[in-house]
Design an enzyme around this catalytic site. Structure first.
Site, mmCIF file in Angstrom:
data_model
loop_
_atom_site.group_PDB
_atom_site.id
_atom_site.type_symbol
_atom_site.label_atom_id
_atom_site.label_comp_id
_atom_site.label_asym_id
_atom_site.label_seq_id
_atom_site.Cartn_x
_atom_site.Cartn_y
_atom_site.Cartn_z
ATOM 1 N N ALA A 94 -7.472 4.984 6.639
ATOM 2 C CA ALA A 94 -7.302 4.687 7.983
ATOM 3 C C ALA A 94 -6.691 3.062 7.990
ATOM 4 O O ALA A 94 -6.747 2.048 8.530
ATOM 5 C CB ALA A 94 -9.117 3.382 8.064
ATOM 6 N N GLY A 95 -5.993 3.565 6.747
ATOM 7 C CA GLY A 95 -5.195 1.837 7.110
ATOM 8 C C GLY A 95 -3.909 2.043 7.997
ATOM 9 O O GLY A 95 -3.865 3.091 9.018
ATOM 10 N N THR A 132 4.227 0.438 -2.785
ATOM 11 C CA THR A 132 5.005 -0.604 -2.923
ATOM 12 C C THR A 132 4.581 -1.574 -3.433
ATOM 13 O O THR A 132 3.045 -1.638 -3.537
ATOM 14 C CB THR A 132 6.390 -1.095 -1.824
ATOM 15 O OG1 THR A 132 5.296 -1.880 -1.363
ATOM 16 C CG2 THR A 132 6.670 -0.380 -1.014
ATOM 17 N N ALA A 171 9.339 7.085 -2.389
ATOM 18 C CA ALA A 171 10.425 5.858 -2.189
ATOM 19 C C ALA A 171 9.887 4.387 -1.307
ATOM 20 O O ALA A 171 8.789 4.094 -0.995
ATOM 21 C CB ALA A 171 10.529 6.759 -0.534
ATOM 22 N N MET A 192 -0.423 2.466 7.586
ATOM 23 C CA MET A 192 0.241 3.964 7.253
ATOM 24 C C MET A 192 -0.705 5.023 7.737
ATOM 25 O O MET A 192 -0.689 6.027 8.073
ATOM 26 C CB MET A 192 1.233 3.086 6.304
ATOM 27 C CG MET A 192 2.270 3.072 6.398
ATOM 28 S SD MET A 192 3.503 3.116 7.992
ATOM 29 C CE MET A 192 3.889 5.386 7.652
ATOM 30 N N LYS A 221 1.935 -8.493 5.462
ATOM 31 C CA LYS A 221 1.931 -8.067 4.136
ATOM 32 C C LYS A 221 2.252 -7.901 3.238
ATOM 33 O O LYS A 221 1.850 -9.990 3.280
ATOM 34 C CB LYS A 221 4.146 -7.326 3.895
ATOM 35 C CG LYS A 221 3.913 -7.088 3.147
ATOM 36 C CD LYS A 221 6.213 -6.505 3.286
ATOM 37 C CE LYS A 221 6.259 -5.562 2.031
ATOM 38 N NZ LYS A 221 5.074 -4.545 1.865
ATOM 39 N N GLY A 223 4.370 5.723 -1.291
ATOM 40 C CA GLY A 223 4.939 5.163 -0.451
ATOM 41 C C GLY A 223 4.344 3.720 -1.071
ATOM 42 O O GLY A 223 4.965 2.510 -0.555
ATOM 43 N N HIS A 262 9.012 -8.958 7.634
ATOM 44 C CA HIS A 262 8.068 -8.244 7.749
ATOM 45 C C HIS A 262 7.186 -9.282 8.813
ATOM 46 O O HIS A 262 6.750 -10.370 8.316
ATOM 47 C CB HIS A 262 7.212 -7.517 6.298
ATOM 48 C CG HIS A 262 8.593 -6.851 6.250
ATOM 49 N ND1 HIS A 262 9.641 -6.792 5.046
ATOM 50 C CD2 HIS A 262 8.035 -5.234 6.328
ATOM 51 C CE1 HIS A 262 10.028 -5.164 5.116
ATOM 52 N NE2 HIS A 262 9.006 -4.474 5.656
ATOM 53 N N ASN A 293 11.327 3.376 1.345
ATOM 54 C CA ASN A 293 11.560 3.232 2.337
ATOM 55 C C ASN A 293 11.852 4.748 2.780
ATOM 56 O O ASN A 293 12.504 4.942 2.470
ATOM 57 C CB ASN A 293 12.448 2.433 2.959
ATOM 58 C CG ASN A 293 12.110 2.027 4.055
ATOM 59 O OD1 ASN A 293 12.369 3.214 5.068
ATOM 60 N ND2 ASN A 293 12.250 0.609 4.832
HETATM 61 P P1 NAD Z 1 -3.028 -1.024 4.729
HETATM 62 O O1 NAD Z 1 -3.829 -2.176 4.037
HETATM 63 O O2 NAD Z 1 -3.141 -1.133 5.916
HETATM 64 O O3 NAD Z 1 -3.208 -0.109 4.777
HETATM 65 C C1 NAD Z 1 -3.790 0.626 3.508
HETATM 66 C C2 NAD Z 1 -4.802 1.019 2.930
HETATM 67 O O4 NAD Z 1 -5.193 1.869 2.119
HETATM 68 C C3 NAD Z 1 -6.629 0.569 3.799
HETATM 69 O O5 NAD Z 1 -7.292 1.081 4.881
HETATM 70 C C4 NAD Z 1 -6.900 0.456 2.102
HETATM 71 O O6 NAD Z 1 -8.685 -0.033 2.860
HETATM 72 C C5 NAD Z 1 -6.642 1.967 1.586
HETATM 73 N N1 NAD Z 1 -7.127 1.640 0.296
HETATM 74 C C6 NAD Z 1 -7.193 1.032 -0.754
HETATM 75 N N2 NAD Z 1 -7.124 1.451 -1.792
HETATM 76 C C7 NAD Z 1 -8.161 2.221 -1.436
HETATM 77 C C8 NAD Z 1 -8.107 3.508 -2.514
HETATM 78 N N3 NAD Z 1 -8.486 3.107 -3.739
HETATM 79 N N4 NAD Z 1 -8.456 4.937 -2.155
HETATM 80 C C9 NAD Z 1 -8.182 4.493 -0.749
HETATM 81 N N5 NAD Z 1 -7.951 4.166 0.068
HETATM 82 C C10 NAD Z 1 -8.059 3.071 -0.152
HETATM 83 O O7 NAD Z 1 -1.550 -1.145 4.809
HETATM 84 P P2 NAD Z 1 -0.010 -0.319 4.962
HETATM 85 O O8 NAD Z 1 0.802 -1.419 6.163
HETATM 86 O O9 NAD Z 1 -0.494 0.695 5.627
HETATM 87 O O10 NAD Z 1 1.159 -0.099 3.865
HETATM 88 C C11 NAD Z 1 0.364 0.305 2.577
HETATM 89 C C12 NAD Z 1 1.101 0.290 1.276
HETATM 90 O O11 NAD Z 1 2.067 1.463 2.038
HETATM 91 C C13 NAD Z 1 1.566 -0.992 1.280
HETATM 92 O O12 NAD Z 1 2.344 -0.947 0.036
HETATM 93 C C14 NAD Z 1 3.152 -0.817 2.539
HETATM 94 O O13 NAD Z 1 3.866 -1.961 1.371
HETATM 95 C C15 NAD Z 1 3.477 0.976 1.462
HETATM 96 N N6 NAD Z 1 3.957 0.874 2.787
HETATM 97 C C16 NAD Z 1 6.022 1.827 2.177
HETATM 98 C C17 NAD Z 1 6.264 1.935 3.522
HETATM 99 C C18 NAD Z 1 7.222 3.279 2.452
HETATM 100 O O14 NAD Z 1 8.226 3.667 3.772
HETATM 101 N N7 NAD Z 1 7.619 3.305 1.083
HETATM 102 C C19 NAD Z 1 6.622 1.746 4.517
HETATM 103 C C20 NAD Z 1 5.347 1.090 5.010
HETATM 104 C C21 NAD Z 1 4.482 0.913 4.048
#
Ligand code: NAD
Length: 266
Positions: free
Chosen positions: A9-10, A99, A121, A12, A158, A97, A154, A123
């Site tokens: 639901a986040g 970070t 990764a 990403m 974040k 993904g 960003h 990214n």
């Molecule tokens: P977000 O806060 O919108 O989403 C994270 C989701 O994870 C939330 O809905 C949260 O409730 C959920 N969550 C937390 N703990 C959980 C658990 N134990 N079990 C299940 N769900 C859980 O954040 P976002 O913007 O989607 O980013 C999420 C992560 O991805 C961050 O660390 C961000 O830096 C990273 N990110 C990485 C890349 C990449 O290419 N590697 C790209 C974008 C974001």
């Protein structure tokens, strides 16, 4: 291939639901959210703005890992340890993904990769991975008369800084100079910092609005400056890359891989 999404639901997570449902050869096996999340019990696809798919968002990560060939995890570093345990228990591949891991979290990921296939990764975008390769190359071509500074921007939501991608770019540039980023990183300058030390790699972060992600690697010489810049216009670049990586895990042996492996750059 059955793909499960933790944190579905986040920001990403929702993009990943759309990407999996829209990719031929992929089957969405389910999705989880953290305790108390308001999306629990809702239909995964509806929550992502699509027609319902009949899969409810649950807290049951154990059942999700059991039902999946691969899990995509864009959540929080605190969730990683449990996800690694479940991946080992059910021999599920993991595309990571998330970070912001500390040293002990990174060590746990490396250890788990002895038993399972992990693609981690900073990214997942193709363009940024090209930027990693070019930053390493340019840092090797331009000597330390050229000061390297990495600037990232960003969105205001974040929670970690500098971004994982900025750290990855710093590591790539340091590698190009045959050194370790840990020895030269100049992070979060503030106040009377003294003059810039030759050979440092600076990392600066800006936050605001809904900026998806912008990274500049600056090589500042005496009378000229070379800049490599990447600007992400949509989070779709990350979800597309992550689903590509998830499909790539099929048939891979246990190990810790990154997007350069997936894209065949190594
Ligand atoms: P977000 O806060 O919108 O989403 C994270 C989701 O994870 C939330 O809905 C949260 O409730 C959920 N969550 C937390 N703990 C959980 C658990 N134990 N079990 C299940 N769900 C859980 O954040 P976002 O913007 O989607 O980013 C999420 C992560 O991805 C961050 O660390 C961000 O830096 C990273 N990110 C990485 C890349 C990449 O290419 N590697 C790209 C974008 C974001």
């Amino acid at each position: 291939m059955k793909i499960g999404i933790v944190g579905c639901a986040g920001r990403m997570g929702q993009m990943l639901v759309k990407e999996v449902l829209g990719t031929e050869g992929c089957e969405l096996s389910g999705g989880t959210e953290g305790p108390g999340n308001s999306a629990l019990g809702k239909d995964m696809a509806s929550h992502a703005g699509l027609e319902p798919c009949g899969l409810e968002i649950t807290e049951d990560a154990d059942a999700l890992f059991a039902a999946s060939d691969v899990i995509i995890d864009f959540t929080l570093p605190a969730a990683t340890a449990n996800h690694l345990e479940l991946a080992k228990k059910h021999q599920t591949a993991l595309v990571l993904g998330t970070t912001g891991h500390e040293a002990d979290g990174l060590a746990a990921i490396e250890a788990a990769a002895n038993d399972i296939t992990i693609v981690k990764a900073m990214n997942f975008s193709i363009g940024v991975n090209v930027l990693f390769a070019l930053s390493e190359q340019l840092a090797g071509i331009l000597d330390d008369e050229y000061d390297i500074e990495i600037v990232e921007m960003h969105h205001k939501h974040k929670v970690d800084a500098p971004s994982g991608t900025a750290i990855g770019l710093g590591e790539a540039a340091a590698k190009g100079r045959g050194i370790s980023l840990d020895d030269v990183a100049a992070r979060g300058r503030d106040g009377i910092t003294g003059e810039r030390k030759k050979g440092d790699i600076g990392l600066a972060s800006i936050r605001g609005g809904e900026v998806v992600g912008e990274h500049s690697v600056i090589f500042a010489g005496e009378s000229e400056r070379v800049e490599l810049v990447h600007k992400a216009a949509s989070r779709g670049i990350f979800s597309k890359g992550a689903v590509h990586a998830a499909r790539w895990t099929d048939g891979q042996t246990a190990g810790l891989y990154d997007m350069l492996d997936v894209l065949g750059f190594k």
